[in-house]
Design an enzyme around this catalytic site. Structure first.
Site, PDB file in Angstrom:
ATOM      1  N   CYS A   1       0.836  -1.207   0.000  1.00  0.00           N
ATOM      2  CA  CYS A   1       0.000   0.000   0.000  1.00  0.00           C
ATOM      3  C   CYS A   1       0.872   1.260   0.000  1.00  0.00           C
ATOM      4  O   CYS A   1       1.460   1.567  -1.020  1.00  0.00           O
ATOM      5  CB  CYS A   1      -1.010  -0.059   1.136  1.00  0.00           C
ATOM      6  SG  CYS A   1      -2.493   0.895   0.745  1.00  0.00           S
TER       7      CYS A   1
ATOM      8  N   HIS B   1      -3.608  -5.093   0.326  1.00  0.00           N
ATOM      9  CA  HIS B   1      -3.027  -5.653   1.562  1.00  0.00           C
ATOM     10  C   HIS B   1      -3.092  -7.176   1.523  1.00  0.00           C
ATOM     11  O   HIS B   1      -4.073  -7.760   1.999  1.00  0.00           O
ATOM     12  CB  HIS B   1      -3.809  -5.151   2.775  1.00  0.00           C
ATOM     13  CG  HIS B   1      -3.669  -3.698   3.020  1.00  0.00           C
ATOM     14  ND1 HIS B   1      -2.832  -3.181   3.981  1.00  0.00           N
ATOM     15  CD2 HIS B   1      -4.241  -2.635   2.411  1.00  0.00           C
ATOM     16  CE1 HIS B   1      -2.905  -1.865   3.964  1.00  0.00           C
ATOM     17  NE2 HIS B   1      -3.752  -1.504   3.020  1.00  0.00           N
TER      18      HIS B   1
ATOM     19  N   GLU C   1      -1.631  -9.216   3.324  1.00  0.00           N
ATOM     20  CA  GLU C   1      -1.544  -9.783   4.681  1.00  0.00           C
ATOM     21  C   GLU C   1      -2.904 -10.161   5.264  1.00  0.00           C
ATOM     22  O   GLU C   1      -2.996 -11.068   6.083  1.00  0.00           O
ATOM     23  CB  GLU C   1      -0.811  -8.815   5.627  1.00  0.00           C
ATOM     24  CG  GLU C   1      -1.525  -7.523   5.984  1.00  0.00           C
ATOM     25  CD  GLU C   1      -1.312  -6.386   4.982  1.00  0.00           C
ATOM     26  OE1 GLU C   1      -0.947  -6.666   3.827  1.00  0.00           O
ATOM     27  OE2 GLU C   1      -1.537  -5.218   5.363  1.00  0.00           O
TER      28      GLU C   1
HETATM   29  N1  GLN Z   1      -2.065   6.594   2.691  1.00  0.00           N
HETATM   30  C1  GLN Z   1      -2.151   5.838   1.487  1.00  0.00           C
HETATM   31  C2  GLN Z   1      -3.503   5.985   0.820  1.00  0.00           C
HETATM   32  O1  GLN Z   1      -4.454   6.368   1.418  1.00  0.00           O
HETATM   33  C3  GLN Z   1      -1.834   4.388   1.734  1.00  0.00           C
HETATM   34  C4  GLN Z   1      -2.812   3.691   2.632  1.00  0.00           C
HETATM   35  C5  GLN Z   1      -2.304   2.413   3.223  1.00  0.00           C
HETATM   36  O2  GLN Z   1      -1.091   2.181   3.278  1.00  0.00           O
HETATM   37  N2  GLN Z   1      -3.197   1.599   3.742  1.00  0.00           N
HETATM   38  O3  GLN Z   1      -3.632   5.705  -0.350  1.00  0.00           O
END
Ligand code: GLN
Length: 538
Positions: free
Chosen positions: A384, A510, A512
């Site tokens: 992310c 994600h 995970e």
């Molecule tokens: N802050 C980033 C976004 O909103 C990444 C979010 C995250 O790592 N879950 O796109």
């Protein structure tokens, strides 16, 4: 089976005793005996969900397929049971009040005074029974967050009392998780705090059927007898839960103590002759007998609190076990990482993960780390925000766009290689408004991602507002980066890779959240393999 049975798990004496692990372990044992089980968690705080909570407050926010932002215990439920949870599996006091107040505004209470009893408790009871209505489950385990005696837990305890009364004792039961402290000066385990917390439950009309006793030392028969007598439970219903080497030992420890038997007996359900835990035991055998140890760096800004990256740490455990490798994770604070010390801090590591996150703090450290792993060919997994930082690093240091950034960090930055998603532009509320839950992703055949997934069509869970800016895709791809995973409906870039590197991948989602004991996530499995290869060639 006609009647769904309900098990409520309450906590006494202290918080952080691991109710989630006990609930998940019991569910695992019941599942291994062919009962269909699910777990839900009721949290007594006023946030509508934990999505707006800082990880320092509450650890990681877990995300389900259907896009619920939930308590991290739901992650344990999924990892133990290998089944998905949903919006309905996590309810907070905020959510309960929100729906009662919305009903009041719609006039649904027909002029009545709206009160905690019965309106809030009715809403809680309705939500406690919701998953049972599908007829899909034989048993539903409900974990009540907080500690018995807390003011904010009271409506939940009252709801449990009413449900046990309404459903009958054969259909609904209570497990009380408690602490048996050891006083080293006296050399004794003490039962008094447990007696008091069981008494507190009784004052609310709730009887504990089973006591699960967290302890650092074995509980003698004498103590079991004493607890049974003073807490009004059968002696076989006093279950010792001693500190374990790993949370994944707990189902087997609970089986040894007979927790599943006493529960099935109380609910008048047949006790099958055996429980199928062969795969679980296979995982544990590999996990406990590693052939080698490798070292992974986890770079993030919430590293002081282990729970902030719970699912990532667990996914690494699953992937390590499959590879019969002990993976030692070194948490590295991105805020204290700069170009002067990045080499000394990362040089002994076999692989690097750059963690998800929000906001400006610590991002320069992440970018420096990614530059180092790119140049030194260290296996890299960016998750992310970690993927977004990989795009920025490449744009700045390879493509030459010195001002490349994300509009999350610098709103009017001249080279917005990461920018806010179109549908996010007009959203003002913070709660539940990110791009959440499972989305499809099309994987390019000739890619590392395809090699990992062995499939062109995957689905992964998301939680973000910003994205790879398509306007820069051609330029960035001309300089060696490849977008190898794309959302088929929106064209959004989900996976980026660096083909000039032995193992370098960034994912907007994600992975995970989907790793379980029985189904370790392929990205983590392959990442550990790449790190192992790196380790073996040193
Ligand atoms: N802050 C980033 C976004 O909103 C990444 C979010 C995250 O790592 N879950 O796109």
């Amino acid at each position: 089976m006609s009647q769904t049975k309900y098990i409520f798990v309450t906590g006494g004496v202290s918080s952080s005793l691991g109710k989630g692990i006990i609930a998940a372990s019991l569910a695992k044992l019941l599942q291994a005996q062919k009962y269909s089980v699910t777990i839900q968690k009721f949290d007594p705080y006023l946030n509508v969900d934990p999505g707006t909570l800082n990880p320092y407050e509450h650890g990681e926010c877990f995300v389900t397929d259907d896009g619920a932002e939930t308590d991290l215990d739901l992650g344990h439920y999924e990892r133990f049971l290998n089944v998905s949870t949903s919006q309905a599996n996590n309810v907070t006091t905020g959510r309960v009040y929100q729906s009662v107040i919305e009903k009041e505004r719609r006039g649904e209470f027909l002029g009545k005074t709206v009160q905690v009893i019965p309106h809030i408790t009715n809403e809680i009871k309705h939500r406690m029974m919701l998953l049972g209505e599908s007829g899909e489950y034989d048993i539903i385990i409900t974990e009540i967050g907080g500690t018995v005696g807390d003011i904010e837990s009271l409506p939940y305890i009252e709801s449990v009392r009413q449900l046990v009364w309404e459903l009958g004792e054969e259909n609904a039961m209570v497990i009380h998780l408690t602490l048996i402290p050891f006083l080293s000066a006296a050399g004794e385990l003490k039962t008094k705090p447990t007696q008091h917390s069981v008494k507190t439950l009784m004052e609310s009309g709730v009887k504990a059927n089973v006591l699960v006793c967290r302890t650092e030392h074995p509980i003698s028969d004498d103590i079991r007898r004493k607890l049974a007598l003073f807490c009004n439970v059968k002696q076989e219903a006093v279950i010792e839960s001693i500190d374990a080497e790993t949370i994944y030992d707990v189902p087997l420890l609970m089986q040894k103590e007979g927790l599943d038997k006493v529960v099935l007996d109380t609910l008048k359900l047949p006790i099958p002759p055996s429980a199928d835990l062969a795969q679980w035991k296979g995982f544990l055998a590999k996990y406990k007998n590693p052939k080698q140890t490798i070292h992974i760096g986890l770079i993030g800004k919430y590293v002081e609190l282990q729970d902030s990256y719970k699912s990532i740490l667990e996914a690494i455990i699953h992937a390590g076990a499959v590879n019969e490798t002990k993976v030692k994770v070194h948490s590295i604070h991105s805020e204290y990482l700069d170009e002067n010390d990045v080499a000394s801090k990362l040089k002994n590591l076999d692989g690097i993960i750059v963690a998800p996150g929000f906001g400006e703090r610590g991002i320069q450290g992440k970018i420096e780390a990614i530059r180092y792993v790119r140049e030194n060919k260290i296996p890299f997994l960016g998750i992310c925000l970690g993927m977004q930082m990989a795009v920025i690093e490449h744009a700045r240091n390879v493509v030459g766009l010195k001002e490349a950034n994300s509009t999350e960090m610098v709103e009017d930055c001249p080279e917005p290689v990461i920018s806010i998603m179109e549908e996010q532009k007009h959203i003002e509320d913070k709660g539940g408004t990110m791009r959440l839950g499972a989305w499809k992703c099309q994987i390019a055949k000739d890619s590392l991602a395809y090699n990992v997934y062995q499939s062109e069509a995957i689905e992964e869970r998301h939680r973000h507002r910003y994205e790879f800016n398509d306007a820069y895709r051609a330029t960035i791809e001309k300089h060696g980066f490849k977008a190898t995973g794309i959302n088929p409906e929106t064209g959004l870039v989900e996976v980026v890779e660096n083909p000039d590197h032995p193992w370098f991948i960034g994912v907007q989602y994600h992975p995970e959240y989907k790793s379980t004991v029985l189904d370790p996530h392929p990205l983590f499995v392959h990442f550990v393999q790449a790190a192992l290869k790196n380790f073996n060639t040193k």
